[in-house]
Design a protein around this motif. Structure first.
Motif, short mmCIF file in Angstrom:
data_model
loop_
_atom_site.label_atom_id
_atom_site.label_comp_id
_atom_site.label_asym_id
_atom_site.label_seq_id
_atom_site.Cartn_x
_atom_site.Cartn_y
_atom_site.Cartn_z
N ALA A 250 0.81 -1.22 0.00
CA ALA A 250 0.00 0.00 0.00
C ALA A 250 0.84 1.27 0.00
N TRP B 204 -3.91 5.24 -3.42
CA TRP B 204 -4.45 4.16 -2.56
C TRP B 204 -5.91 4.43 -2.23
N ARG C 263 -7.95 -5.52 -2.56
CA ARG C 263 -7.00 -5.27 -1.47
C ARG C 263 -6.87 -6.52 -0.62
N LYS D 248 -4.78 -8.19 3.00
CA LYS D 248 -3.91 -7.99 4.16
C LYS D 248 -3.09 -9.25 4.37
N ASP E 15 -1.08 -3.90 4.50
CA ASP E 15 -1.96 -3.75 3.34
C ASP E 15 -1.21 -3.92 2.03
N CYS F 76 -2.22 -4.34 -2.43
CA CYS F 76 -3.26 -4.52 -3.43
C CYS F 76 -2.75 -5.52 -4.44
#
Lengths: 570, 570
Positions: free
Chosen positions: A77, A86, A95, A97, A103, A105
């Protein structure tokens, strides 16, 4: 490949999920299968075509001096936060995690990544120019994935990024990519037209799209019927209509009760839409912007955004905001006395005489309004081009057609290099931001577009350059030893020449074999039947009549087809 | 490629982030750069090697009759829920939600997807056997990504899935993949040993790993020093030690106060670890399981899991659970009177006489215990092999080395086809589940492993088959017109022969050019210097001494190198 060993997934029925020909045929020919909305699995036949298109792209990119690279699909991110995208990218970005709650993408595009690479690896102007490209799986969570791989959520894209020390360098890089794209689409047998495109806030003639005409295309493209002019509707321009000069008449306020629409006004004033100038109020990132166009015109929001600068959100103003700007209800806005941050006036309106506008008072309009005398604003091109208007280049009539974008070339300038502090040391010892360009091709979409342009009622008609196999060798009766022997020998000879041949050795009726070969779009077909006693077989090009030829001539006929298509055999 | 146009990112310094040689060299040679922990960007040089390894894999897979496929990386949760692995996979799976809040994962592996494809596309035994493979980017959120691409989170894998109608078919498919893997690693110049691996609950000789010896490997591999036996420690077996037969003595309970460890016991009883049998209590998915091994042995948890059946979570029992099973504190467990669901007894324990165990009473042990007379359980192999034990095949000594897995072949049987109801109609008209196998190669890990086996103090030493470029042509002085002319001519001739040549036309000292060429591991080097007046240049193989050769001989020498390496020039 022997078809008895092959996973063949041809379908006789048209799958209900498919709306357009390419989607139907990719499913029917067994090129792909749906995994989820906008997410597809490529079956062996589809993957072969995809790889061929990729190889054509690769060949031309390399020939243009670009270097192949492969960035990760997962992007932290932080890089997107640096560029400010973002948050801006919204729901279209997938997105994810990681287990440490960081984070990432799934890259929808890679400007940030390549800008980051450049700032880390390129120190000096001596290392420039540079063009890096990749052929990679991209991810975009489309609101409405449809039409198979035409608008999908996981797709293959070629994206290239050029880095130059100055504008001249960028111009050269851009032109090279333009030429490479022309070659790529030509080699794929795709009729793609290069059209001027909107390039956002950067402006200028800095962006072009390669569009394929298509009824299901997402874009409207304006074409001149007489010259080469072509542009995306977002960007297209037409010669403005100008009224003949008249004397300014006296302003007159007229009560127009219960009138809300242009149609009501036309009836009330017993005149045409062209006598009115409508004033539409927008909220552009908090700024209140009024835009005036002639009563019969549509506002082009892309042009509005570009005129204001970089706009993230352009929305129609609320009733409350309209009231504040005009002192009136919606439907009575006009330029005289309006309280807005910016007033944009379409050039046609600036060239009208004694026209009618809203009075900024509920239930009233004003007539005999004239630009210059009664109000002023920023004059420009803010309207959509419509069918039949005049070409800005030659004055001929323009027409509008739907198109699908298969490629996009774009002069980015310093947008990303400045935001991300990506600099090099120039010859004069000074630190300067890279001048960048970016260049995309939708590879999977190109495959579908080729099918849209090359098919008939029996199936796909592949150009030889991208066909999954070049030729089908079909013994009529696999229980006839002689036929099988001749078919096998031909098959082996063709393979030996570097031809990608299919041997349909399945124990099926010959009609089934013909149907599969046509559906799969194999460009050439040799049928080995009873005529072998006379040393003959049947040869057929996919869209031509069958011919009886000598067995001994088949290899030369095939060679000749490669020659005609400018293709080399290895 | 002319190096003046190339993005060269060689580093003289050893990057601090890298611990092992391959990681250091991939960074130093400019093959890749880190994007995030365990996530890498492939630079042009690295991508070229990756593609060469992929092509070797592709060639051998095709030769083995497998068909290339490309599944999506995004996989809907539903498929994983069907197989039961959505929850089981845990934190290692990257999960992503789309805008409609639907769950997907980024495929860590694709058994579910290919089982789904088979159940949709394969109806009849006539379509079998089938082997589908893909070369694809995979995602695993490793707890501790490290060693560069050896253990990364986004990586390239070749995964293949075979479908057969019966066990004989699977055996053939498995053997074909074994042979293909041997060829692949040979062609890559990688010394990878095929070792027996654990195959989970399926048992039998159904799984093998291709391991590369490596100090930083994640696995311990047991090798016989005398015969061919090799197995992952998880699976490895050694001939059990058997005591000489003795008469059973009378049981005797002995107070052992304040004694907790085997070491304490050894001191207390003044004997060796071998006289004890330890009893360890586990919780296996809620079942309480006691395992007995000799005092000097380690328990092999994989073997325990396999003995019980499919275990998701195997953990040491809590103090409370131990108390419930034994009535005593931890440290006093023994087989006599223990209350557990399962008692597993290692075969060595079953062959001991008059040994010592815990008394299931805090502060007491029992001696003169004997299997059969005093307790019974499920006898089997539950211990880890240790260095110097006897090979189960030849009786020779075994040794243990660390290894990295580069490939894995696996007989799945009907595990997935039964769970997902993936059936075909067999010759007898009955519906049967597919008999499946799966076969993986870590492609990026293979690249790193090749470097681990092929490097020296100056850099990488690529085998010719996977080298990013075959030869560097280096003019000593780019300002000397004659040298440049000769170098250019040689370069063009080599390119014309199909050799991938680098022309180092940079204005750099020749020492810099040599260093870069060696660091990047280019197998051959031609230096064009002053000797051209005598028609001579210097030729050097990466690890050999330099030789002076005739300019006119260079192409033949290069051809000969290809010939020696069994490689064709196009």
């Amino acid at each position: 490949m022997k078809m008895s060993n092959m996973l063949i997934s041809t379908l006789r029925e048209v799958p209900a999920e498919a709306e357009i020909d390419s989607h139907k045929l990719m499913l029917r020919a067994g090129m792909m299968r749906k995994m989820a909305a906008g997410v597809y699995n490529y079956m062996p036949l589809g993957l072969k075509v995809l790889k061929k298109v990729e190889d054509i792209v690769r060949e031309e990119m390399n020939a243009a001096g670009a270097q192949e690279f492969l960035a990760s699909a997962m992007i932290p991110a932080e890089l997107w936060q640096e560029s400010g995208r973002w948050d801006a990218y919204g729901a279209e970005m997938f997105r994810v995690k990681d287990r440490g709650d960081r984070d990432f993408c799934l890259g929808p595009t890679h400007e940030e990544v390549f800008t980051d690479i450049a700032r880390n690896e390129i120190k000096s102007y001596k290392q420039l120019p540079l063009n890096l490209y990749q052929i990679q799986t991209k991810y975009r969570d489309e609101r409405r994935p449809r039409f198979g791989v035409m608008r999908s959520r996981e797709f293959v894209m070629k994206d290239a990024y050029s880095f130059d020390k100055d504008q001249e360098g960028l111009d050269i890089a851009y032109d090279k990519m333009h030429d490479a794209y022309v070659n790529i689409f030509n080699k794929c047998g795709l009729d793609a037209k290069c059209v001027a495109a909107d390039s956002g806030a950067i402006g200028g003639s800095n962006s072009a799209e390669f569009m394929v005409k298509s009824e299901v295309g997402e874009d409207d493209v304006v074409f001149c019927t007489e010259c080469d002019y072509a542009a995306n509707i977002e960007k297209a321009y037409s010669a403005p209509e100008k009224e003949e000069k008249q004397d300014f008449k006296e302003l007159r306020k007229i009560e127009t009760p219960n009138i809300k629409t242009i149609e009501d006004l036309v009836n009330f004033f017993k005149t045409t839409e062209k006598r009115f100038a409508k004033t539409i109020i927008f909220n552009a990132d908090g700024k209140i912007v009024a835009v005036m166009v002639r009563g019969d015109r549509e506002i082009n929001e892309v042009k509005i955004s570009n005129a204001i600068g970089e706009v993230m959100n352009l929305e129609l103003a609320s009733a409350e905001e309209v009231k504040k700007a005009t002192g009136a209800d919606i439907g009575f806005a006009g330029p005289i006395g309006i309280k807005v941050d910016i007033l944009l006036v379409d050039e046609e309106v600036a060239n009208m005489y004694n026209f009618i506008v809203g009075a900024n008072e509920t239930g009233y309009h004003i007539e005999n309004v004239n630009y210059g005398r009664d109000f002023e604003g920023i004059v420009g091109d803010y309207r959509n081009v419509t069918e039949g208007e005049k070409c800005p280049h030659c004055g001929g009539k323009v027409t509008i057609a739907r198109g699908t974008e298969v490629g996009h070339i774009f002069k980015l300038g310093t947008k990303y290099s400045e935001a991300m502090n990506a600099n090099f040391i120039d010859e004069d010892g000074k630190e300067k931001p890279f001048i960048m360009g970016c260049y995309g091709i939708g590879v999977t979409r190109t495959v579908a577009s080729i099918i849209e342009q090359h098919h008939d009622e029996n199936g796909i008609v592949w150009p030889l350059s991208v066909a999954p196999y070049h030729i089908s060798v079909i013994p009529v009766n696999v229980k006839d030893e002689e036929q099988v022997k001749v078919a096998n020998k031909l098959y082996e000879e063709l393979i030996g020449m570097g031809v990608e041949a299919l041997l349909d050795d399945r124990n099926e009726r010959v009609g089934v074999k013909f149907k599969d070969s046509e559906l799969m779009g194999i460009p050439m077909r040799v049928t080995v039947g009873k005529k072998i006693v006379d040393g003959e077989v049947e040869f057929k090009l996919r869209t031509h009549e069958m011919e009886v030829v000598k067995i001994s001539d088949v290899c030369d006929i095939v060679k000749n087809e490669f020659h005609k298509n400018n293709l080399k055999l290895r």
